[in-house]
Design an enzyme around this catalytic site. Structure first.
Site, PDB file in Angstrom:
ATOM      1  N   ARG A  80      -0.364 -12.890  11.901  1.00 55.18           N
ATOM      2  CA  ARG A  80      -0.664 -12.814  10.464  1.00 55.18           C
ATOM      3  C   ARG A  80      -0.488 -14.171   9.771  1.00 55.18           C
ATOM      4  O   ARG A  80      -1.158 -14.466   8.781  1.00 55.18           O
ATOM      5  CB  ARG A  80       0.237 -11.771   9.794  1.00 55.18           C
ATOM      6  CG  ARG A  80      -0.140 -11.460   8.333  1.00 55.18           C
ATOM      7  CD  ARG A  80       0.775 -10.390   7.776  1.00 55.18           C
ATOM      8  NE  ARG A  80       0.361  -9.896   6.470  1.00 55.18           N
ATOM      9  CZ  ARG A  80       1.126  -9.920   5.389  1.00 55.18           C
ATOM     10  NH1 ARG A  80       2.341 -10.419   5.438  1.00 55.18           N
ATOM     11  NH2 ARG A  80       0.665  -9.440   4.242  1.00 55.18           N
TER      12      ARG A  80
ATOM     13  N   ILE B   4      -3.851  -9.952   0.835  1.00 52.86           N
ATOM     14  CA  ILE B   4      -3.789  -9.552   2.233  1.00 52.86           C
ATOM     15  C   ILE B   4      -2.798  -8.400   2.274  1.00 52.86           C
ATOM     16  O   ILE B   4      -1.676  -8.510   1.782  1.00 52.86           O
ATOM     17  CB  ILE B   4      -3.365 -10.720   3.146  1.00 52.86           C
ATOM     18  CG1 ILE B   4      -3.290 -10.258   4.619  1.00 52.86           C
ATOM     19  CG2 ILE B   4      -2.077 -11.363   2.720  1.00 52.86           C
ATOM     20  CD1 ILE B   4      -3.051 -11.394   5.614  1.00 52.86           C
ATOM     21  N   SER B   5      -3.221  -7.265   2.816  1.00 44.28           N
ATOM     22  CA  SER B   5      -2.396  -6.064   2.803  1.00 44.28           C
ATOM     23  C   SER B   5      -1.135  -6.251   3.646  1.00 44.28           C
ATOM     24  O   SER B   5      -1.099  -7.058   4.577  1.00 44.28           O
ATOM     25  CB  SER B   5      -3.177  -4.869   3.336  1.00 44.28           C
ATOM     26  OG  SER B   5      -4.286  -4.582   2.522  1.00 44.28           O
ATOM     27  N   GLN B   6      -0.110  -5.444   3.326  1.00 44.05           N
ATOM     28  CA  GLN B   6       1.114  -5.522   4.118  1.00 44.05           C
ATOM     29  C   GLN B   6       0.844  -4.986   5.516  1.00 44.05           C
ATOM     30  O   GLN B   6       0.053  -4.051   5.709  1.00 44.05           O
ATOM     31  CB  GLN B   6       2.244  -4.767   3.442  1.00 44.05           C
ATOM     32  CG  GLN B   6       2.093  -3.274   3.344  1.00 44.05           C
ATOM     33  CD  GLN B   6       3.127  -2.680   2.409  1.00 44.05           C
ATOM     34  OE1 GLN B   6       2.947  -2.654   1.192  1.00 44.05           O
ATOM     35  NE2 GLN B   6       4.221  -2.209   2.977  1.00 44.05           N
TER      36      GLN B   6
END
Length: 213
Positions: free
Chosen positions: A34, A60-62
């Site tokens: 990530r 940006i999603s968790q």
């Protein structure tokens, strides 16, 4: 920045505690760093289980939500997947390890260009990027076995439902505000659509048209 073995182990542990147990999904999450998709001021927080800002006012999603959505999609090795909302490219990169081909769209040309550059760097050749209004999907490439939407609509968009193959699955957040949203899974059957509510989430809204950046 690139992650350490300790950061990788901690992130995978967190994902498991949130209910992600599918082996292939965990392996895909482990395969995609990530930290490569988080730039600038927030780079040092890339391995925390939290959403982070990216360019064009997007996020940006968790990781745990990415993993949960991916698990809910039930992706098979031969599937053709449509992703609406390329963003940083993190979710598409994970999907690329699970399916035959990923078609991913975003309304911001600059985000698509940055994501494509990262896919090229990582050698992810089964991802095809488009700058497009995601609410209309990609009718020229339909039908899709799986559709993943990473922005919230009030209801599942009709064009996307129409582009889902019979037997296919779509996962998306729905809600009338950015404060109250639910992640749902839609299965297309011979007789229509079946809906499952999965968990509360919070995503940027699904907007029509192209962005200016």
């Amino acid at each position: 920045m690139t992650w350490t073995a300790e950061q990788k182990m901690q992130l995978l542990f967190t994902i498991r505690t949130k209910g992600v147990t599918e082996k292939r999904v965990l392996e895909a999450m482990e395969a995609v760093d990530r930290g490569l998709f988080v730039q600038g001021l927030f780079a040092e927080r890339a391995y925390e289980d939290r959403p982070l800002p990216i360019a064009c006012g997007q996020t940006i999603s968790q990781p745990s939500i990415v993993a949960l959505m991916t698990q809910a999609l039930e992706v098979g090795p031969r599937d053709k997947v449509l992703e609406i909302g390329t963003g940083s490219g993190y979710q598409a990169a994970i999907l690329s390890h699970l399916c035959r081909r990923v078609y991913t769209t975003d309304r911001f040309r600059s985000l698509v260009a940055q994501a494509q550059a990262m896919f090229d760097r990582l050698g992810l050749t089964n991802i095809i990027t488009f700058t497009a209004d995601g609410s209309h999907g990609l009718p020229d490439h339909a039908p899709f076995d799986r559709i993943l939407v990473t922005a919230a609509a009030e209801d599942p968009p009709g064009p996307l439902l129409a582009q889902l193959r019979i037997g296919g699955i779509m996962v998306l957040p729905v809600g009338q505000s950015d404060a109250v949203q639910t992640l749902i899974r839609v299965r297309r059957t011979d007789h229509g659509f079946d809906y499952d509510e999965l968990c509360p989430v919070r995503f940027v809204p699904l907007l029509e048209g192209l962005g200016r950046e």
